[in-house]
Design a protein around this motif. Structure first.
Motif, short mmCIF file in Angstrom:
data_model
loop_
_atom_site.label_atom_id
_atom_site.label_comp_id
_atom_site.label_asym_id
_atom_site.label_seq_id
_atom_site.Cartn_x
_atom_site.Cartn_y
_atom_site.Cartn_z
N UNK A 66 0.83 -1.20 0.00
CA UNK A 66 0.00 0.00 0.00
C UNK A 66 0.87 1.25 0.00
N UNK A 67 1.95 1.22 0.78
CA UNK A 67 2.88 2.36 0.84
C UNK A 67 4.26 1.83 1.21
N UNK A 68 5.25 2.23 0.43
CA UNK A 68 6.64 1.85 0.71
C UNK A 68 7.19 2.80 1.78
N UNK A 69 7.41 2.27 2.97
CA UNK A 69 7.96 3.07 4.07
C UNK A 69 9.02 2.23 4.76
N UNK A 70 10.29 2.37 4.35
CA UNK A 70 11.37 1.55 4.93
C UNK A 70 11.58 1.77 6.42
N UNK A 71 11.06 2.87 6.96
CA UNK A 71 11.27 3.16 8.38
C UNK A 71 10.38 2.35 9.31
N UNK A 72 9.34 1.74 8.79
CA UNK A 72 8.44 0.94 9.64
C UNK A 72 9.17 -0.32 10.11
N UNK A 116 7.98 8.49 10.41
CA UNK A 116 6.94 9.51 10.62
C UNK A 116 7.55 10.90 10.59
N UNK A 117 6.69 11.91 10.49
CA UNK A 117 7.18 13.27 10.65
C UNK A 117 7.17 13.64 12.13
N UNK A 147 5.21 15.21 13.90
CA UNK A 147 3.91 15.17 14.58
C UNK A 147 3.31 13.77 14.58
N UNK A 148 4.13 12.78 14.30
CA UNK A 148 3.68 11.40 14.34
C UNK A 148 2.92 10.94 13.13
N UNK A 149 2.81 11.79 12.09
CA UNK A 149 2.07 11.42 10.88
C UNK A 149 2.92 10.50 10.02
N UNK A 150 2.38 9.34 9.71
CA UNK A 150 3.14 8.32 9.01
C UNK A 150 3.37 8.71 7.56
N UNK A 151 4.60 8.56 7.08
CA UNK A 151 4.91 8.83 5.68
C UNK A 151 4.22 7.79 4.79
N UNK A 152 3.58 8.26 3.74
CA UNK A 152 3.02 7.36 2.72
C UNK A 152 1.52 7.24 2.73
N UNK A 153 0.87 7.57 3.86
CA UNK A 153 -0.59 7.55 3.92
C UNK A 153 -1.06 8.74 4.74
N UNK A 162 -1.89 8.68 12.68
CA UNK A 162 -0.88 9.26 13.56
C UNK A 162 -0.39 8.17 14.51
N UNK A 163 0.91 8.07 14.66
CA UNK A 163 1.52 7.17 15.64
C UNK A 163 1.74 7.96 16.93
#
Length: 481
Positions: free
Chosen positions: A265-271, A438-439, A441-447, A451-452
């Motif tokens: 769904x979203x490529x986020x290598x940081x997860x 995330x940024x 403010x906890x907003x996940x990159x890609x979607x 918020x985390x």
């Protein structure tokens, strides 16, 4: 499908704080918690072992264990599956850390000065108290006296971001011997509000994503799927639990998702990257007959005998920012033993959280990467801490309370006494970090729409017991929401 303003996935240390703050602001909130909810503290339904702060409970555990990261060892990575999370399961030691750590993140809104009011608020809500001299057990009195005899200054600044190396008794979020968890501190005040709904024993499986936006979650309740739609999804499933929810949802490193046949769904290598804990070591000795007799006499009038009361924080020779990078404390152990625990609280090594399978009940694969930093700094700092512990043992104020060394053995010194026996400090962080996954403010990159809001946000672990810092992070994110 149930619909609400905000769904909070995970009613642990951070999740209940976020939920309570949003309900107090008038938002409709549904909390999904995988463990049981025993109601308010006043209900009297909480199990004794979760409420009594004298020792750490063994119930309500997720059952996570070491794997290939520590081959041949069966080390539990305890995490609490209950409303309030690990704040209902911990030793209640309060340590804020040092300002250099938070300033070092370099993130807007997260500097020490910006966080200070939230630390003060968190400590007040968590009912942090001090142990009086008369409260100190013979073991902890001896540990403190030995530190003073070695020339460490007496300090009372564990809940101060400008604290200095020294020795003293520890603050504790345990009013009248009660482990004051975040459910008591925050959630109880809003439990009767119509905007709040709590569904316990609800295991979050994955997120529902439409056109690049998270619009809800899918949970498992009594073996059946439950779908919840929400304007905002807050993911607070914990450092070991937040990445698996994202990965099962198709959000994470592409290669790992494809290994498990999960649609990307979203490529986020940081997860799931950047996982770390405070690498630690321990020395275990027999308690002397004198210590056992003195402890029994101390307890005879009805005094409490807590496991954790005394604390040392100190800078190793590799600490260069005016703070400290070692924690030492002592606790009684089973079989009439005493443990000295040593932790490197500013580590460089990193690991990962990965899925073992797509099954939401399957435990994730945890690799903290202990002592793997290329420069070998983590090991060197920990070795210095172990040598300081041996100096404490050599002092009569403490050593006369102890007998023979059980572990690792008096003849085993230096790196060999540490490398193969490294343990964790129950403070995992960083697996969905700001600036990585995330940024600020906890907003996940890609979607969008997600918020985390838990300790997985920390890019570098605080030099702290992480309970209060996690509450602070939850307050920070809730305020922005």
């Amino acid at each position: 499908m149930i619909k609400t303003d905000v769904v909070v996935c995970g009613g642990g240390t951070a999740g209940v704080v976020v939920a309570a703050e949003l309900v107090a602001a008038g938002r409709r909130v549904l909390v999904l918690e995988a463990g049981p909810d025993y109601g308010s503290y006043a209900s009297g339904r909480w199990p004794r072992e979760l409420v009594d702060s004298a020792t750490i409970p063994e119930t309500h555990d997720w059952g996570y264990r070491a794997g290939d990261d520590l081959p041949g060892r069966d080390l539990p990575y305890e995490r609490a599956r209950v409303i309030g999370g690990c704040s209902a399961h911990n030793g209640c030691t309060v340590c804020w850390g040092h300002r250099a750590g938070y300033d070092g993140w370099g993130l807007p809104g997260w500097s020490a000065d910006e966080l200070l009011p939230l630390f003060e608020q968190a400590s007040e809500r968590m009912r942090v108290r001090r142990f009086a001299d008369d409260d100190l057990t013979p073991l902890h009195r001896g540990f403190i006296d030995a530190g003073l005899a070695l020339g460490l200054p007496a300090v009372d600044d564990l809940d101060d971001l400008d604290g200095v190396p020294g020795v003293g008794s520890q603050p504790s979020n345990s009013p009248d011997g009660v482990r004051w968890n975040t459910a008591f501190a925050f959630l109880d005040a809003v439990r009767d509000r119509p905007e709040l709904e709590i569904r316990d024993r609800a295991l979050v499986d994955r997120l529902l994503v439409e056109a690049g936006r998270v619009v809800g979650v899918r949970a498992i309740v009594d073996g059946r799927p439950l779908e919840v739609g929400a304007d905002t999804v807050v993911l607070a499933a914990g450092v070991y639990g937040t990445p698996p929810v994202l990965l099962r949802s198709g959000i994470g490193p592409v290669a790992h998702l494809r290994e498990l046949g999960i649609e990307v769904v979203a490529d986020n290598p940081g997860v799931g990257a950047n996982l770390h804990d405070h690498p630690s070591s321990r020395i275990v000795l027999r308690a002397s007959d004198g210590l056992l007799e003195r402890t029994a006499a101390f307890a005879a009038p009805g005094r409490r005998v807590p496991d954790e009361q005394s604390f040392i924080k100190i800078a190793s020779s590799l600490s260069a920012d005016g703070g400290f990078d070692l924690h030492l404390f002592t606790v009684p152990e089973e079989d009439d033993c005493v443990e000295i625990f040593i932790a490197n609280v500013d580590p460089r090594s990193r690991g990962t959280v990965r899925l073992a399978s797509r099954d939401p009940e399957a435990a994730p694969l945890l690799d903290h990467g202990f002592l793997t930093d290329p420069e070998g700094r983590d090991l060197a700092v920990l070795v210095e801490g172990v040598e300081l512990a041996r100096e404490l043992i050599a002092r009569p104020e403490f050593g006369d309370l102890l007998g023979e060394e059980v572990e690792p053995g008096a003849g085993l010194r230096g790196p060999d006494a540490v490398r193969e026996r490294v343990v964790h400090y129950w403070h995992p962080v960083g697996s969905c970090a700001m600036g990585i996954a995330c940024d600020e403010r906890g907003r996940l990159h890609g979607v969008d729409g997600l918020v985390v809001a838990d300790g997985s946000l920390f890019p570098q672990t605080p030099r702290a017991t992480t309970n209060i810092p996690t509450v602070v992070a939850a307050l920070r994110i809730a305020g922005w929401l």
